[in-house]
Design a protein around this motif. Sequence first.
Motif, PDB file in Angstrom:
ATOM      1  N   TYR A 387      12.893 -23.231  -8.922  1.00 55.84           N
ATOM      2  CA  TYR A 387      13.289 -24.297  -9.838  1.00 55.84           C
ATOM      3  C   TYR A 387      14.186 -25.333  -9.145  1.00 55.84           C
ATOM      4  N   HIS A 388      14.988 -24.922  -8.158  1.00 59.51           N
ATOM      5  CA  HIS A 388      15.766 -25.895  -7.389  1.00 59.51           C
ATOM      6  C   HIS A 388      14.848 -26.855  -6.641  1.00 59.51           C
ATOM      7  N   VAL A 389      13.840 -26.295  -5.952  1.00 61.85           N
ATOM      8  CA  VAL A 389      12.909 -27.127  -5.182  1.00 61.85           C
ATOM      9  C   VAL A 389      12.158 -28.082  -6.105  1.00 61.85           C
ATOM     10  N   LYS A 390      11.625 -27.559  -7.197  1.00 62.13           N
ATOM     11  CA  LYS A 390      10.845 -28.398  -8.107  1.00 62.13           C
ATOM     12  C   LYS A 390      11.695 -29.507  -8.697  1.00 62.13           C
ATOM     13  N   SER A 391      12.941 -29.190  -9.107  1.00 64.91           N
ATOM     14  CA  SER A 391      13.815 -30.180  -9.729  1.00 64.91           C
ATOM     15  C   SER A 391      14.185 -31.285  -8.757  1.00 64.91           C
ATOM     16  N   HIS A 392      14.583 -30.922  -7.505  1.00 71.36           N
ATOM     17  CA  HIS A 392      15.012 -31.934  -6.539  1.00 71.36           C
ATOM     18  C   HIS A 392      13.831 -32.779  -6.077  1.00 71.36           C
ATOM     19  N   CYS A 393      12.670 -32.171  -5.877  1.00 68.11           N
ATOM     20  CA  CYS A 393      11.503 -32.951  -5.444  1.00 68.11           C
ATOM     21  C   CYS A 393      11.100 -33.961  -6.517  1.00 68.11           C
ATOM     22  N   LYS A 394      11.139 -33.557  -7.765  1.00 65.59           N
ATOM     23  CA  LYS A 394      10.787 -34.493  -8.833  1.00 65.59           C
ATOM     24  C   LYS A 394      11.824 -35.606  -8.950  1.00 65.59           C
ATOM     25  N   ARG A 395      13.111 -35.261  -8.715  1.00 68.71           N
ATOM     26  CA  ARG A 395      14.153 -36.263  -8.855  1.00 68.71           C
ATOM     27  C   ARG A 395      14.046 -37.344  -7.785  1.00 68.71           C
ATOM     28  N   VAL A 396      13.749 -36.967  -6.517  1.00 66.57           N
ATOM     29  CA  VAL A 396      13.706 -37.953  -5.422  1.00 66.57           C
ATOM     30  C   VAL A 396      12.287 -38.407  -5.132  1.00 66.57           C
ATOM     31  N   GLY A 397      11.280 -37.889  -5.884  1.00 66.22           N
ATOM     32  CA  GLY A 397       9.899 -38.320  -5.679  1.00 66.22           C
ATOM     33  C   GLY A 397       9.308 -37.824  -4.378  1.00 66.22           C
ATOM     34  N   LYS A 398       9.649 -36.609  -3.994  1.00 63.93           N
ATOM     35  CA  LYS A 398       9.186 -36.059  -2.720  1.00 63.93           C
ATOM     36  C   LYS A 398       7.929 -35.216  -2.959  1.00 63.93           C
TER      37      LYS A 398
END
Length: 440
Positions: A387-398
């Motif tokens: 969930y950390h990876v998914k949340s940060h990737c969605k936030r920065v558009g990665k």
Amino acid sequence: MCLKHPEHAPTNIGEPTWPISLGADATAPLPASQRPRCRPKLWELEAKLHCPIIGTCLSLEALRRVARRFRFEATHDEFGMHVEAVGFSQQRNPVSETLQRHLDKTYKLWVDRFARLKDDAAVLALWQECLQRGDVAGPLWAVCTHRAASAATRHQAYGDIHMLSHQVGAGQAADVRRLAHLETDNAHLAAELRRRSIQHAGELDALRCRLGHAEQEARDARQQLATIGPLQQEIEALRSGQALARLEERLAELDAAQRRNDAQQARLDALQAHNQALARQLEAARSELESAESLLEALESGDEPDPAGLRDCPADCAAALANRCILYVGGRQSLISRYRQIAERLGARLIHHDGGSEETLSRLPDLIHGADAVLCPTDRISHNAYYHVKSHCKRVGKPCLFYKGGGVSGFAFAMARLSRGESSLSTELPAPGAGRLDGA
């Protein structure tokens, strides 16, 4: 051993032991002028009262306990124990003191109730009232030891108990005769009951047989009626034209069923077309898997990748990953060097985070921000890290690709998918170095 021999008497009574004498002077009643102001004790009563008190107020079980404790001579004869207890009651001794304490404790409520009476007439009146109700044992002890009771009152109680014993004896004899008569009547009634039971059992069997025949006839009649009823209804329907109307309704139902069947057939055709499309996609996926396996074999053998093994990748497949920084989160720690070797063969640089098993998850935002894309094997990562990876990737558009399979072949297949621009999130692979932290 009897306490007629005081030297063998028990000494654990808590009172001194007196020598026992059964002389005639001990049984004489005390004159009224010498009557104590407190309640008289058992051994201070007239001798004639000891027998009714011991026989009426002391239960047989209590008498047996006293006899065993003080070693009466007649420990197995109820009458003999009664006689010895009466004899000991005429003088103060351990036996009479024990009987006094037991009777006071047993009938304390009656003693307290009579103690509230202050004159002889009230004591006599309450005694007669209790006698009428059948309360004898407790009131007798309370009357005989009441300090206000006169000799006449105690004599009245003695006479009442004496006559009551005669009446009880006569009543028991009458009860025995009545019981014998009742037993005879009971035997006759039991015999009559058995005879009538046998007769009724036969009648009941006959009634059950008749009931069975009647039920069978009723079932046959219901079956005949069930057969005749529908025929009569059909005749009536034909006469009234209802049969034709039902046929038309049936025909309309068949037409509706045909239309539903056509719609289901059309849906079946659509499902078959969809299945064919899925089959084509499956074939494409198999082709991609073969390409990834070919790439893996080439990398494991140390040779350059076979271009034919990447025939399903775009023409610039290797160039798509050149100079890219790929963040790999999770996976198998023992295969990290193999992951890096595959990435380097494709021109990419691989950085790794173990998903929180040893490294802190607080580093993930910086690593994600500095990478061009993120790979994450879902079967080799914790829920928290996922969930950390998914949340940060969605936030920065990665771009982030989640896949199953933490082995080398799974990683190679994921790299091939990433080179084609596939991502689990709605983002595209950015240009090399875009959004990367300096020095990452």
